[in-house]
Design an enzyme around this catalytic site. Structure first.
Site, mmCIF file in Angstrom:
data_model
loop_
_atom_site.group_PDB
_atom_site.id
_atom_site.type_symbol
_atom_site.label_atom_id
_atom_site.label_comp_id
_atom_site.label_asym_id
_atom_site.label_seq_id
_atom_site.Cartn_x
_atom_site.Cartn_y
_atom_site.Cartn_z
ATOM 1 N N GLU A 1 32.544 32.257 35.738
ATOM 2 C CA GLU A 1 33.119 32.795 34.383
ATOM 3 C C GLU A 1 34.281 33.349 34.506
ATOM 4 O O GLU A 1 34.092 34.897 35.581
ATOM 5 C CB GLU A 1 31.671 33.610 34.266
ATOM 6 C CG GLU A 1 31.609 34.632 32.884
ATOM 7 C CD GLU A 1 30.823 35.245 32.490
ATOM 8 O OE1 GLU A 1 30.591 35.954 31.613
ATOM 9 O OE2 GLU A 1 29.197 35.624 33.684
ATOM 10 N N LEU A 2 35.197 33.483 33.805
ATOM 11 C CA LEU A 2 36.392 34.048 34.263
ATOM 12 C C LEU A 2 36.649 35.511 33.746
ATOM 13 O O LEU A 2 35.619 36.033 32.701
ATOM 14 C CB LEU A 2 37.645 33.686 33.059
ATOM 15 C CG LEU A 2 38.461 33.781 32.897
ATOM 16 C CD1 LEU A 2 39.729 33.307 34.381
ATOM 17 C CD2 LEU A 2 39.650 33.750 31.771
ATOM 18 N N ASP A 3 36.807 36.464 34.634
ATOM 19 C CA ASP A 3 36.251 37.512 35.461
ATOM 20 C C ASP A 3 35.621 38.212 35.033
ATOM 21 O O ASP A 3 35.268 39.154 34.186
ATOM 22 C CB ASP A 3 37.662 38.432 33.734
ATOM 23 C CG ASP A 3 39.388 38.466 34.012
ATOM 24 O OD1 ASP A 3 39.451 38.298 35.920
ATOM 25 O OD2 ASP A 3 40.221 37.974 33.048
ATOM 26 N N GLY B 1 54.115 40.372 43.261
ATOM 27 C CA GLY B 1 53.213 40.792 44.703
ATOM 28 C C GLY B 1 53.486 42.223 45.668
ATOM 29 O O GLY B 1 53.347 42.682 46.777
ATOM 30 N N ARG C 1 43.880 20.618 36.003
ATOM 31 C CA ARG C 1 43.677 21.483 36.385
ATOM 32 C C ARG C 1 43.157 20.770 37.883
ATOM 33 O O ARG C 1 42.946 21.742 38.869
ATOM 34 C CB ARG C 1 42.735 21.997 36.052
ATOM 35 C CG ARG C 1 43.444 23.167 34.994
ATOM 36 C CD ARG C 1 42.610 24.425 34.136
ATOM 37 N NE ARG C 1 43.292 24.552 33.406
ATOM 38 C CZ ARG C 1 44.075 25.618 32.699
ATOM 39 N NH1 ARG C 1 43.981 26.588 34.290
ATOM 40 N NH2 ARG C 1 45.152 26.086 31.888
ATOM 41 N N THR D 1 33.953 34.118 40.055
ATOM 42 C CA THR D 1 32.746 32.819 39.720
ATOM 43 C C THR D 1 33.343 32.139 39.449
ATOM 44 O O THR D 1 34.388 31.782 38.569
ATOM 45 C CB THR D 1 31.401 33.821 39.250
ATOM 46 O OG1 THR D 1 31.755 33.946 38.093
ATOM 47 C CG2 THR D 1 30.925 35.362 40.227
ATOM 48 N N HIS E 1 41.304 42.181 38.541
ATOM 49 C CA HIS E 1 42.126 42.262 37.025
ATOM 50 C C HIS E 1 41.867 43.734 36.380
ATOM 51 O O HIS E 1 41.520 44.775 36.615
ATOM 52 C CB HIS E 1 40.851 41.807 36.529
ATOM 53 C CG HIS E 1 41.022 41.142 34.574
ATOM 54 N ND1 HIS E 1 41.258 40.020 33.918
ATOM 55 C CD2 HIS E 1 40.778 42.237 33.676
ATOM 56 C CE1 HIS E 1 41.890 40.723 32.798
ATOM 57 N NE2 HIS E 1 41.167 41.606 32.876
HETATM 58 N N1 NHR Z 1 39.260 31.561 38.192
HETATM 59 C C1 NHR Z 1 37.802 31.932 38.209
HETATM 60 N N2 NHR Z 1 37.618 30.726 38.433
HETATM 61 N N3 NHR Z 1 37.361 33.113 38.106
HETATM 62 C C2 NHR Z 1 37.672 34.301 37.872
HETATM 63 O O1 NHR Z 1 37.750 35.301 37.578
HETATM 64 C C3 NHR Z 1 39.563 33.938 38.093
HETATM 65 C C4 NHR Z 1 40.024 33.234 38.060
HETATM 66 C C5 NHR Z 1 41.649 32.492 38.267
HETATM 67 C C6 NHR Z 1 42.225 33.828 38.133
HETATM 68 C C7 NHR Z 1 42.826 35.963 37.556
HETATM 69 C C8 NHR Z 1 42.180 37.058 36.417
HETATM 70 C C9 NHR Z 1 42.570 37.877 35.583
HETATM 71 O O2 NHR Z 1 42.661 38.895 36.633
HETATM 72 C C10 NHR Z 1 42.014 35.065 37.880
HETATM 73 C C11 NHR Z 1 40.257 35.141 37.720
HETATM 74 C C12 NHR Z 1 44.698 33.983 34.523
HETATM 75 C C13 NHR Z 1 44.090 33.569 33.060
HETATM 76 C C14 NHR Z 1 44.760 33.011 32.602
HETATM 77 O O3 NHR Z 1 44.536 32.264 31.637
HETATM 78 C C15 NHR Z 1 42.934 34.189 32.358
HETATM 79 C C16 NHR Z 1 42.619 35.362 33.847
HETATM 80 C C17 NHR Z 1 43.589 35.672 35.532
HETATM 81 C C18 NHR Z 1 44.436 35.063 35.390
HETATM 82 N N4 NHR Z 1 45.786 31.674 32.575
HETATM 83 C C19 NHR Z 1 46.633 30.874 32.104
HETATM 84 C C20 NHR Z 1 45.512 29.467 32.181
HETATM 85 O O4 NHR Z 1 46.190 28.171 31.712
HETATM 86 C C21 NHR Z 1 48.409 30.584 32.041
HETATM 87 C C22 NHR Z 1 49.092 32.212 31.946
HETATM 88 C C23 NHR Z 1 50.692 31.445 33.014
HETATM 89 O O5 NHR Z 1 50.424 30.627 33.946
HETATM 90 O O6 NHR Z 1 50.795 32.840 32.697
HETATM 91 O O7 NHR Z 1 45.345 29.550 33.387
HETATM 92 O O8 NHR Z 1 43.626 37.805 34.549
HETATM 93 C C1 GAR Z 2 48.371 43.659 38.737
HETATM 94 O O1 GAR Z 2 48.067 44.189 37.566
HETATM 95 C C2 GAR Z 2 47.493 41.777 39.128
HETATM 96 O O2 GAR Z 2 45.893 43.458 38.804
HETATM 97 C C3 GAR Z 2 48.003 41.595 37.006
HETATM 98 O O3 GAR Z 2 48.785 40.905 37.882
HETATM 99 C C4 GAR Z 2 49.256 42.301 38.173
HETATM 100 C C5 GAR Z 2 50.239 41.725 39.802
HETATM 101 O O4 GAR Z 2 51.142 42.897 40.117
HETATM 102 N N1 GAR Z 2 46.913 40.470 37.122
HETATM 103 C C6 GAR Z 2 46.709 39.686 36.586
HETATM 104 O O5 GAR Z 2 47.174 39.659 35.558
HETATM 105 C C7 GAR Z 2 45.923 38.192 36.987
HETATM 106 N N2 GAR Z 2 45.937 37.312 35.561
HETATM 107 P P1 GAR Z 2 51.593 41.920 41.450
HETATM 108 O O6 GAR Z 2 52.805 40.497 41.865
HETATM 109 O O7 GAR Z 2 52.817 43.128 41.938
HETATM 110 O O8 GAR Z 2 50.560 41.790 42.742
#
Ligand code: NHR
Ligand code: GAR
Length: 218
Positions: A145-147, A14, A67, A143, A111
């Site tokens: 679409e992931l990232d 955080g 989910r 949106t 991200h």
């Molecule tokens: N949701 C949507 N619909 N779109 C995005 O762009 C999102 C999102 C949720 C989270 C953050 C993202 C990043 O910035 C984010 C963007 C988690 C995963 C993942 O694969 C991927 C990308 C991001 C966050 N998570 C696993 C899952 O099964 C779990 C991993 C874990 O718990 O450590 O969800 O990187």
């Molecule tokens: C940040 O670097 C952020 O970009 C990344 O996790 C860190 C969180 O740090 N996010 C992801 O990887 C999402 N998948 P914080 O908890 O210290 O803010």
């Protein structure tokens, strides 16, 4: 316009949340931090919220068989706070359409890569393995679409010879603490919007994300 109310979703330490806490406390952002929600009860960021006297919610994703059910519970919990903006700050669960459609155009994520490079997980390792000279972080609208949602601001940092993952991650985090509050400041001021699949700044379509090195007014 009334003050923008924000929900911050976290899974970990955080430090980005802390940047918002600090900037709202010092009046640099006109934002009300209404709730901090974590999917992990042990997230260190919850302690930051507690110290700042922000409401806390914790929903363990393991408690939901699907989910979509977890996402429905997130929506129900957040709706109690009626947030204008949902800030993903190191939130590690992918969100389904249930969530994204409910808050469409009002969800931001940070991200840790220079999108469209390295969407998904483990970005620092992948940037190092690819021999990138530059790495960084991107604030974007979420949106379906992931990232893949439209990007607002990027902050870039150099990759130094011999960098460890931890060194690179720390350099990226430092720039995140600049660009994320900046993006939220623009959103809270009504200057950034999501419309027709694009991000708009001051009524003009943003075709490229702002770069942190540029000075952004406001
Ligand atoms: N949701 C949507 N619909 N779109 C995005 O762009 C999102 C999102 C949720 C989270 C953050 C993202 C990043 O910035 C984010 C963007 C988690 C995963 C993942 O694969 C991927 C990308 C991001 C966050 N998570 C696993 C899952 O099964 C779990 C991993 C874990 O718990 O450590 O969800 O990187
Ligand atoms: C940040 O670097 C952020 O970009 C990344 O996790 C860190 C969180 O740090 N996010 C992801 O990887 C999402 N998948 P914080 O908890 O210290 O803010």
């Amino acid at each position: 316009m009334s003050i923008c109310s924000a929900a911050v979703l976290i899974s970990g330490s955080g430090t980005n949340l802390q940047a918002f806490i600090d900037e709202t406390a010092s009046g640099k952002i006109d934002l009300e931090l209404s709730v901090v929600l974590s999917n992990r009860p042990d997230a260190a960021g919850l302690e930051r919220a507690r110290k700042a006297d922000i409401s806390i919610e914790c929903l363990r994703h393991q408690d939901y068989p699907e989910r979509a059910q977890f996402d429905a519970a997130l929506v129900e919990t957040l709706d109690k706070y009626a947030p204008d903006l949902v800030i993903l700050a190191g939130f590690m669960r992918v969100l389904t359409a249930t969530f994204v459609d409910h808050f469409r155009g009002r969800i931001l994520n940070i991200h840790p890569s220079l999108l469209p490079k390295f969407p998904g997980l483990d970005t620092h390792r992948r940037a190092l393995d690819a021999g990138e000279k530059w790495h960084g972080s991107t604030v974007h609208f979420v949106t379906g679409e992931l990232d893949g949602g439209p990007a607002l601001i990027q902050g870039r940092v150099p990759v130094r010879p011999g960098d460890s993952m931890a060194e690179l991650a720390a350099r990226v985090l430092a720039v995140e603490h600049k660009i994320y509050p900046q993006a939220v400041r623009l959103f809270a001021a009504g200057r950034i919007q999501y419309r027709d699949g694009s991000a708009w700044l001051d009524g003009e379509r943003l075709n490229e994300p702002l770069q942190y090195s540029n000075t952004i007014r406001g």
